[in-house]
Design a protein around this motif. Structure first.
Motif, PDB file in Angstrom:
ATOM      1  N   VAL A  48       3.737  -3.429  31.287  1.00 36.07           N
ATOM      2  CA  VAL A  48       2.879  -3.101  30.401  1.00 36.07           C
ATOM      3  C   VAL A  48       2.252  -3.944  29.529  1.00 36.07           C
ATOM      4  O   VAL A  48       1.224  -4.287  29.250  1.00 36.07           O
ATOM      5  CB  VAL A  48       3.368  -1.528  29.690  1.00 36.07           C
ATOM      6  N   ALA A  49       3.643  -4.620  28.790  1.00 34.21           N
ATOM      7  CA  ALA A  49       3.402  -5.467  27.650  1.00 34.21           C
ATOM      8  C   ALA A  49       4.377  -6.063  27.349  1.00 34.21           C
ATOM      9  O   ALA A  49       5.775  -5.636  27.439  1.00 34.21           O
ATOM     10  CB  ALA A  49       2.722  -4.744  26.251  1.00 34.21           C
ATOM     11  N   VAL A  50       4.439  -7.355  26.639  1.00 37.70           N
ATOM     12  CA  VAL A  50       5.449  -8.293  26.291  1.00 37.70           C
ATOM     13  C   VAL A  50       5.309  -8.693  24.850  1.00 37.70           C
ATOM     14  O   VAL A  50       4.093  -9.135  24.829  1.00 37.70           O
ATOM     15  CB  VAL A  50       6.008  -9.047  27.393  1.00 37.70           C
ATOM     16  N   LEU A  51       6.218  -8.863  24.026  1.00 37.42           N
ATOM     17  CA  LEU A  51       6.282  -9.864  22.839  1.00 37.42           C
ATOM     18  C   LEU A  51       7.158 -10.958  23.150  1.00 37.42           C
ATOM     19  O   LEU A  51       8.291 -10.692  23.270  1.00 37.42           O
ATOM     20  CB  LEU A  51       6.604  -8.908  21.500  1.00 37.42           C
ATOM     21  N   SER A  52       6.636 -12.100  23.116  1.00 39.73           N
ATOM     22  CA  SER A  52       7.610 -13.222  23.352  1.00 39.73           C
ATOM     23  C   SER A  52       8.279 -13.464  22.248  1.00 39.73           C
ATOM     24  O   SER A  52       7.786 -13.124  20.913  1.00 39.73           O
ATOM     25  CB  SER A  52       6.688 -14.651  23.984  1.00 39.73           C
ATOM     26  N   SER A  62      -4.508  -2.924  32.865  1.00 38.62           N
ATOM     27  CA  SER A  62      -4.922  -1.403  32.594  1.00 38.62           C
ATOM     28  C   SER A  62      -4.560  -1.129  31.183  1.00 38.62           C
ATOM     29  O   SER A  62      -5.195   0.062  30.834  1.00 38.62           O
ATOM     30  CB  SER A  62      -4.012  -0.815  33.449  1.00 38.62           C
ATOM     31  N   VAL A  63      -3.957  -1.640  30.193  1.00 40.81           N
ATOM     32  CA  VAL A  63      -3.970  -1.320  28.945  1.00 40.81           C
ATOM     33  C   VAL A  63      -4.453  -2.346  27.852  1.00 40.81           C
ATOM     34  O   VAL A  63      -4.409  -1.815  26.715  1.00 40.81           O
ATOM     35  CB  VAL A  63      -2.344  -1.008  28.593  1.00 40.81           C
ATOM     36  N   LYS A  64      -4.936  -3.241  28.374  1.00 37.65           N
ATOM     37  CA  LYS A  64      -5.461  -4.296  27.191  1.00 37.65           C
ATOM     38  C   LYS A  64      -6.692  -3.523  26.542  1.00 37.65           C
ATOM     39  O   LYS A  64      -7.504  -2.967  27.112  1.00 37.65           O
ATOM     40  CB  LYS A  64      -6.304  -5.512  28.066  1.00 37.65           C
ATOM     41  N   GLY A  65      -6.657  -3.941  25.122  1.00 37.30           N
ATOM     42  CA  GLY A  65      -7.493  -3.042  24.379  1.00 37.30           C
ATOM     43  C   GLY A  65      -7.293  -1.714  23.879  1.00 37.30           C
ATOM     44  O   GLY A  65      -7.803  -1.221  22.692  1.00 37.30           O
ATOM     45  N   ARG A  66      -6.031  -0.961  24.375  1.00 37.19           N
ATOM     46  CA  ARG A  66      -5.889   0.318  24.038  1.00 37.19           C
ATOM     47  C   ARG A  66      -4.445   0.227  23.568  1.00 37.19           C
ATOM     48  O   ARG A  66      -3.912   0.847  22.474  1.00 37.19           O
ATOM     49  CB  ARG A  66      -5.928   1.030  25.260  1.00 37.19           C
ATOM     50  N   PHE A  67      -3.577  -0.801  23.967  1.00 42.85           N
ATOM     51  CA  PHE A  67      -1.879  -0.812  23.592  1.00 42.85           C
ATOM     52  C   PHE A  67      -2.067  -2.109  22.812  1.00 42.85           C
ATOM     53  O   PHE A  67      -2.391  -2.968  22.988  1.00 42.85           O
ATOM     54  CB  PHE A  67      -1.221  -0.864  24.745  1.00 42.85           C
ATOM     55  N   THR A  77      13.413  -4.116  15.977  1.00 45.70           N
ATOM     56  CA  THR A  77      12.669  -3.189  16.465  1.00 45.70           C
ATOM     57  C   THR A  77      11.257  -3.821  17.033  1.00 45.70           C
ATOM     58  O   THR A  77      10.509  -4.739  16.384  1.00 45.70           O
ATOM     59  CB  THR A  77      12.370  -2.309  15.419  1.00 45.70           C
ATOM     60  N   VAL A  78      10.858  -3.442  18.071  1.00 44.20           N
ATOM     61  CA  VAL A  78       9.608  -3.559  18.396  1.00 44.20           C
ATOM     62  C   VAL A  78       8.753  -2.461  18.940  1.00 44.20           C
ATOM     63  O   VAL A  78       9.391  -1.387  19.186  1.00 44.20           O
ATOM     64  CB  VAL A  78       9.698  -4.645  19.839  1.00 44.20           C
ATOM     65  N   TYR A  79       7.586  -2.263  18.536  1.00 45.26           N
ATOM     66  CA  TYR A  79       6.667  -1.105  18.768  1.00 45.26           C
ATOM     67  C   TYR A  79       5.454  -1.519  19.715  1.00 45.26           C
ATOM     68  O   TYR A  79       5.255  -2.566  20.126  1.00 45.26           O
ATOM     69  CB  TYR A  79       5.782  -0.636  17.245  1.00 45.26           C
ATOM     70  N   LEU A  80       5.209  -0.361  20.675  1.00 47.11           N
ATOM     71  CA  LEU A  80       4.201  -0.037  21.494  1.00 47.11           C
ATOM     72  C   LEU A  80       3.282   0.654  20.874  1.00 47.11           C
ATOM     73  O   LEU A  80       3.478   2.046  21.040  1.00 47.11           O
ATOM     74  CB  LEU A  80       4.747   0.090  22.884  1.00 47.11           C
ATOM     75  N   GLN A  81       2.367   0.347  20.393  1.00 46.85           N
ATOM     76  CA  GLN A  81       1.233   1.520  19.882  1.00 46.85           C
ATOM     77  C   GLN A  81       0.172   1.748  20.936  1.00 46.85           C
ATOM     78  O   GLN A  81      -0.365   0.807  21.516  1.00 46.85           O
ATOM     79  CB  GLN A  81       0.376   0.757  18.638  1.00 46.85           C
ATOM     80  N   MET A  82       0.234   2.913  21.443  1.00 47.82           N
ATOM     81  CA  MET A  82      -0.687   3.430  22.479  1.00 47.82           C
ATOM     82  C   MET A  82      -1.938   4.234  21.976  1.00 47.82           C
ATOM     83  O   MET A  82      -1.652   5.300  21.409  1.00 47.82           O
ATOM     84  CB  MET A  82       0.025   4.068  23.570  1.00 47.82           C
ATOM     85  N   ASP A  83      -3.255   3.709  22.103  1.00 46.83           N
ATOM     86  CA  ASP A  83      -4.367   4.403  21.588  1.00 46.83           C
ATOM     87  C   ASP A  83      -5.029   4.999  22.906  1.00 46.83           C
ATOM     88  O   ASP A  83      -4.896   4.246  23.989  1.00 46.83           O
ATOM     89  CB  ASP A  83      -5.187   3.645  20.615  1.00 46.83           C
TER      90      ASP A  83
END
Length: 124
Positions: A48-52, A62-67, A77-83
Motif C-alpha cells: 500500500v505505502a511505505v515511509l523510508s 491504487s491509493v496514490k492521491g488518496r492515502f 509511530t507512523v500513520y496511514l491517512q486514508m481518504d
C-alpha cells in the motif's frame, strides 16, 4: 527486537476517511522503513505505502492521491491517512518494518516485525 502494533481500523461508508496508526517498540521508526500492506479475503497481500527511513514516501498506484503515510511527532509511530475510501479498499491492513534497499521496498518478503493487522471495511 522490534515489535509493531496497528490500530485505527473500522467500518466506514464509501468516501469516508480513516487514520491507521502503527506503533513500534524496541526502536524508533526512523531507523528502518515502515510499510503498510493489506490483504483482502482470497487475495494476495499487497503493498500500500511505505515511509523510508530517510522520510521518502512511496505508494501503490491504487491509493496514490488518496492515502498519505507520515511519521508522528513520537518517532515510534507512523500513520496511514486514508481518504476517499472505496469498497475495494476493504482489507486487513498490516504494518511492518524493513531495512531493504529501495528497489525492494515494495516487496513484502523484505519486511519483518509484522503486526496483527487491523480490519478496514468500506461499505458502498
Amino acid at each position: 527486537q522490534v515489535q509493531v502494533q496497528e490500530s485505527g481500523g473500522g467500518l466506514v461508508q464509501s468516501g469516508a476517511s480513516l487514520r491507521l496508526s502503527c506503533t513500534a517498540s524496541g526502536s524508533t521508526s526512523d531507523s528502518y522503513h515502515v510499510g503498510w500492506f493489506r490483504q483482502a479475503p482470497g487475495k494476495e497481500r499487497e503493498f500500500v505505502a511505505v515511509l523510508s527511513r530517510t522520510s521518502h514516501t512511496y505508494y501503490a498506484d491504487s491509493v496514490k492521491g488518496r492515502f498519505a503515510i507520515s511519521r508522528g511527532n513520537v518517532k515510534s509511530t507512523v500513520y496511514l491517512q486514508m481518504d476517499t475510501l472505496k469498497p475495494e479498499d476493504s482489507a486487513v491492513y498490516y504494518c511492518a518494518t524493513s531495512r531493504a534497499v529501495l528497489s525492494s521496498i515494495r516487496d513484502s518478503k523484505m519486511y519483518f516485525a509484522w503486526g496483527q493487522g487491523t480490519q478496514v471495511t468500506v461499505s458502498s
